[in-house]
Design a protein around this motif. Structure first.
Motif: not given
Length: 569
Positions: A505-520, A489-500
């Motif tokens: 693999p979903e956690l890994q995709n999220l961590l990959s997607g935030i790499r280099g972002s302000v909220e990383e 829910d917190l990750a979604r509040s930053f505008g990221h699409r989050v699966g289960d």
């Protein structure tokens, strides 16, 4: 009292001293107007012993009770984390960290942040007796004078004020002081303490670090018997010992460590084979050769548990003669090691391992910055290096990264979580004042060492797991699905699409997607708080974050006692 007990005037001073002694031992309680009475010693039926953990909110004064032996009580049977809520009215005179006996109370559901039991019949705990005080130092601000003197702890887990029974002559109101607990026998009276050390004014350089040291009871000096044992150790390795070990002194072994490090635990040597495979040698300081079970050195290391790294100093687990001397894998001197020799095929898969006692002579000591600079040179720049030894070491570094990068890709493919974050280091001047901050980027030089240490730890865990002798493992249990959903829910509040996120693999995709972002950084910290804490166990249940079924700590015996135990195994 003296008159009623017929104490002659010549013995009144001794009588008052005896009363003070009884009060400090908790055998008498002193109230208002110098009235005394016996402490209230209540008994209860079935008592459970454990440790009390006070809330960090001083106004709340509630606590958690952590049982010593949860398996012996049915109330803890289905608890993932065995504990009971202790309302403020039931904490009695217990302080944070005390060992207490409690009895169960059944009543209203506790309204406590983080407590999720809604059953009104769920048991709470009531402190019946304080069995043993934690003995933790009390660090705070000294107020008042004479009989009104108090120390006000900064830590919220302690009461707001302790009455000082004794004061050091150099202390001034407003000073940061250290006090020892002297007694607390009735809830309606303040706890008592004795001043033992004056640290100085709150804004004086270095006092902030001293507060941390004394608050956690960190030892600043080694006992004389420990130092005497350390002095008896010869820094020159005898030929007799060298002859018993596998000789790596002529191999290209080197270290990579932080710029300010002096305790070099590990060294590496990587050899590329003709068939495209690799041999990785991870050499770890053989602390167990010098620190024997039953010795004063071992007892002190076990007591300390690990080295502590602060902004202006290191509080080592072992005396400097060992930690920065005979055990440290310094360049161009002979040092004893335990080595994990690991063979990998061309795809980075481990094919064989062996473990030996060895002797090395490190060729070079790199800082992470120096190693990174050499690793980033192109082939033409490497060939232009005039010094043959430096050119050879640079080629070795680049070759080592070839293996490390392959191991890293395999690890993340197997489900490991990328939780690496930039480290910020405070730079102090000679007076202990902060003058700068430096960012330590987690670049390829750090990743190289990390991958090789992980590989060695995993290989050692696999061997000890299948050996008859018991050992220690570093385990990290699977996370609670509910907490992972809160993180999502917190990750979604930053505008990221989050699966289960209960699927790795979903956690890994999220961590990959935030790499280099302000909220990383914020998102990664939130994820860490959602995961369970890693811990030591004699049961090798695996490590969730690293995605490894076998894992232990083997690579830092100079600064972690658990690693020393694994070396002995």
């Amino acid at each position: 009292m003296a008159r009623d007990l017929c104490v002659p005037s010549s013995q009144r001073a001794a009588f008052r001293a005896a009363l003070s002694e009884l009060e400090s031992r908790g055998e008498l309680v002193r109230g208002k107007k110098a009235r005394y009475w016996l402490p209230d010693n209540r008994n209860a039926g079935d008592l459970i012993r454990g440790r009390i953990q006070m809330s960090n909110d001083r106004k709340r004064r509630s606590a958690l009770f952590l049982p010593e032996h949860p398996d012996g009580h049915s109330v803890f049977r289905n608890m993932d984390r065995p504990r009971l809520f202790v309302p403020a009215r039931f904490t009695s005179t217990a302080l944070d960290g005390d060992t207490v006996d409690v009895e169960l109370q059944y009543g209203a559901s506790p309204r406590h942040r983080g407590w999720q039991h809604d059953d009104p019949g769920y048991p709470q705990a009531r402190v019946v007796e304080v069995v043993e005080r934690s003995g933790r130092p009390i660090v705070g601000i000294y107020h008042g004078k004479g009989v009104r003197a108090t120390v006000a702890p900064e830590e919220g887990r302690l009461p707001g004020s302790f009455r000082l029974m004794s004061i050091l002559p150099q202390a001034k109101p407003g000073d940061i002081v250290v006090a020892s607990f002297a007694g607390w026998n009735e809830v309606h009276l303040p706890p008592m303490a004795k001043m033992v050390k004056v640290l100085g004014r709150e804004d004086a350089p270095g006092v902030d670090i001293l507060k941390v040291i004394h608050r956690h009871g960190l030892p600043l000096e080694f006992p004389d018997v420990v130092l005497s044992e350390a002095e008896m150790i010869d820094e020159v390795v005898p030929e007799e010992e060298i002859s018993r070990r596998e000789d790596w002194r002529e191999r290209q072994v080197f270290t990579i460590d932080p710029e300010d490090a002096k305790d070099f635990d590990d060294a590496i040597c990587v050899t590329e084979k003709r068939d495209g495979g690799w041999e990785l040698a991870v050499h770890i300081a053989d602390v167990s050769h010098y620190v024997k079970p039953g010795s004063a050195l071992d007892a002190e290391a076990k007591k300390r548990g690990n080295s502590v790294y602060l902004a202006d100093r290191v509080i080592p687990m072992l005396p400097e003669r060992l930690s920065n001397g005979v055990c440290s894998l310094k360049p161009h001197v002979e040092r004893l090691t335990h080595a994990a020799i690991l063979d990998f095929d061309a795809r980075g898969k481990l094919t064989a391992s062996r473990f030996v006692s060895a002797v090395i002579r490190s060729r070079h000591r790199y800082t992470y910055e120096q190693a990174y600079e050499q690793m980033m040179l192109n082939d033409e720049e490497v060939e232009s290096i005039s010094d043959e030894n430096e050119r050879s070491l640079t080629l070795h570094l680049k070759q080592a990264w070839g293996l490390a990068s392959m191991l890293r890709r395999r690890r993340f493919k197997n489900g490991a979580l990328d939780l690496d974050m930039t480290e910020i280091r405070v730079v102090l001047d000679e007076k202990g004042r902060a003058v700068d901050v430096k960012k330590s980027v987690y670049d390829e030089s750090h990743q190289l060492i990390e991958e090789f240490m992980l590989a060695a730890n995993e290989a050692v865990a696999f061997v000890t797991k299948n050996a008859p002798a018991p050992s220690i493992y570093r385990v990290h249990d699977d996370p609670d699905p509910g907490k992972l959903e809160e993180f999502a829910d917190l990750a979604r509040s930053f505008g990221h699409r989050v699966g289960d996120v209960t699927h790795r693999p979903e956690l890994q995709n999220l961590l990959s997607g935030i790499r280099g972002s302000v909220e990383e950084h914020s998102v990664k910290v939130s994820l860490l708080r959602s995961l369970r804490r890693a811990e030591y166990s004699t049961d090798p249940t695996g490590h969730y974050g690293l995605a490894k079924s076998n894992y232990t700590h083997f690579t830092s015996p100079i600064r972690r006692y658990a690693d020393l135990v694994v070396h002995r195994v």
